[in-house]
Enzyme design. Structure first.
Site, mmCIF file in Angstrom:
data_model
loop_
_atom_site.group_PDB
_atom_site.id
_atom_site.type_symbol
_atom_site.label_atom_id
_atom_site.label_comp_id
_atom_site.label_asym_id
_atom_site.label_seq_id
_atom_site.Cartn_x
_atom_site.Cartn_y
_atom_site.Cartn_z
ATOM 1 C CD GLN A 20 94.909 30.783 -12.278
ATOM 2 O OE1 GLN A 20 94.729 29.810 -11.567
ATOM 3 N NE2 GLN A 20 94.016 31.753 -12.390
ATOM 4 C CG HIS A 21 97.761 35.169 -10.120
ATOM 5 N ND1 HIS A 21 96.513 35.722 -10.274
ATOM 6 C CD2 HIS A 21 97.614 34.132 -9.257
ATOM 7 C CE1 HIS A 21 95.645 35.055 -9.527
ATOM 8 N NE2 HIS A 21 96.279 34.081 -8.911
ATOM 9 C CG ASP A 32 98.117 26.905 -12.710
ATOM 10 O OD1 ASP A 32 97.156 27.635 -12.387
ATOM 11 O OD2 ASP A 32 99.210 26.922 -12.105
#
Length: 481
Positions: A81-82, A239
């Site tokens: 992520q991110h 995820d």
């Protein structure tokens, strides 16, 4: 390859260190083929990766799957992520991606929180108070430090978006991954125009948010891939949301994931909004919510301590009064992005094994401290913790979690839950089923339950006391760096 009972689907996990692909029988959940290939992450002040390595690793992992991948009817990508992926007009990376564990944007995170109403306003707006892991803070950092990169950017993507777009040719994301950006409003489930204006990001650069269960596209022809042209591509997700699908989670069941980072989360039907910033109010990939707390330092940090001591990661010894806060990459929970590791209570008779146990204790303490905030008020606090991730099968991790939580611990036998969750999502777009129900049909959460032991209150109090006393030192280090 054994004969499959149903159509084959592919689930992908593009994580920090590698990309994995599983070919799964959609009828039974049997993994009929798998592949994995590594990619690299920069060291030093930042944490960056070249997205093109993710694509190369995906192609290699799929080729390792052989003929099974060619027979797949659908594919889905779960990803770290991110991460901020910036692409030029030709679809090529403008620069390496800024990853979730790159904390250089800590000043921008603090400034954004202050400039747009404070923590409570952010929590109500986006579900989360953005820290340096969030994509919006990374964009603000890039605009401040690399304006030429921003001017060259024609598309902004997350890691799973990048691979999905390479598969389909279409710019798409999903609500689960979008909810970790800081520019997706959880109340309206749409991009937040005020946040985007504030950071100077044109919404036209962002991908379309695909609905749960919607087909994101089909595989376009590519000589790099073993897929047939026209293979369905599911939305994909972040995820943690993918792992929640892979476990078939029902609301209220707690999960503790031990990977490069550590996370605790549970599915909830209530939209979260924690103004303290401890809990991120993420969306899940189905239409519910996934309140989650994350630590930056988990298995990688403990393994590093073991390597420094020259002992095996399982070589722990009891009886320690040492406290080790393993904040080797700064920390997210607690919010100390520029902190370093801290050791307190060292004595002449302290052993290497006790030091290692202290590292485990410090890592688990941070996660358990957030668990009650993640769970809804009516959640069963005596239910087993589902222990997943790379560390879940380690005896030292299992025993540390049992001792510090005082709860029973269940260790699912299924491996690669992110990729399995992506595979369940791919199966869902084929059959119209809820992907979590697919995973429950596959019985992915099956595994031994370790009975509860008495909670080590003394160790918890000792670690909390050291953390409290050391807070001014850790915060001063952040100011001086």
């Amino acid at each position: 390859m054994s004969a499959a009972e149903g159509p084959l689907v592919v689930g992908v996990d593009t994580s920090t260190q590698s990309t994995k692909a599983l070919v799964v029988d959609a009828a039974t959940g049997e993994v009929v083929a798998s592949g994995q290939a590594p990619h690299t992450v920069s060291s030093g002040a930042g944490r960056e990766s070249d997205p093109r390595q993710w694509w190369d690793a995906l192609c290699e992992a799929l080729h390792q799957c052989g003929d099974a991948a060619r027979e797949a009817a659908a594919v889905s990508v779960g990803g770290q992520q991110h991460g901020l992926v910036t692409l030029d007009a030709q679809g090529d990376p403008v620069r390496p991606a800024l990853l979730w564990n790159d904390v250089r944007s800590a000043p921008q995170a603090r400034r954004l929180v202050e400039e747009l109403g404070g923590p409570k306003a952010w929590a109500e707006r986006t579900g989360s108070v953005p820290g340096p892991s969030f994509t919006v803070t990374k964009w603000a950092w890039l605009a401040e430090h690399e304006p030429d990169s921003v001017r060259a950017t024609a598309a902004v993507r997350l890691p799973h978006d990048y691979l999905t777009e390479r598969l389909t040719g279409l710019g798409t994301t999903d609500r689960g991954d979008a909810s970790g950006t800081g520019w997706w409003a959880s109340g309206t489930e749409s991009y937040d125009e005020e946040v985007l204006r504030h950071v100077g990001l044109d919404p036209a650069l962002l991908p379309r948010v695909v609905r749960p269960g919607e087909v994101a596209g089909t595989v376009r022809g590519s000589g790099d891939l073993p897929f047939s042209k026209g293979t369905l591509v599911a939305p994909g997700t972040g995820d943690n949301a993918a792992a929640a699908l892979g476990l078939g989670l029902r609301p209220g069941t707690p999960v503790l994931s031990l990977g490069t980072s550590g996370t605790v989360y549970a599915v909830s039907t209530r939209r979260p909004a924690d103004p303290t910033g401890t809990v991120a109010g993420f969306a899940d990939a189905r239409g519910d919510w996934l309140p989650l707390a994350c630590t930056l330092n988990c298995t990688l940090a403990v393994d590093r301590v073991a390597a420094l001591l020259g002992i095996d990661r399982e070589a722990v010894e009891p009886g320690t009064s040492v406290t080790l806060l393993p904040y080797l990459d700064g920390e997210r929970t607690p919010d100390l992005p520029h902190a370093s590791g801290l050791l307190h209570g060292l004595r002449h008779d302290t052993t290497r094994g006790q030091l290692l146990q202290a590292a485990y204790d410090g890592a688990v303490h941070s996660l358990l401290g957030a668990l009650d905030l993640v769970l809804d008020e009516d959640a069963d606090r005596s239910a087993p913790l589902l222990l997943i991730g790379g560390g879940a099968r380690g005896t030292a991790w299992q025993e540390t979690v049992r001792r510090l939580s005082g709860r029973p611990v269940q260790v699912p036998e299924a491996r690669e839950l992110v990729a399995l969750g992506a595979a369940a999502q791919a199966a869902g777009v084929l059959t119209g089923e809820d992907p979590a129900a697919v995973a429950r049909r596959w019985d992915t959460a099956r595994g031994p339950v370790l009975n509860a032991v008495e909670r080590d209150e003394a160790a918890l109090a000792r670690i909390a006391g050291v953390l409290s006393d050391a807070a001014p030192l850790l915060e001063r280090e952040a100011d001086q760096r």
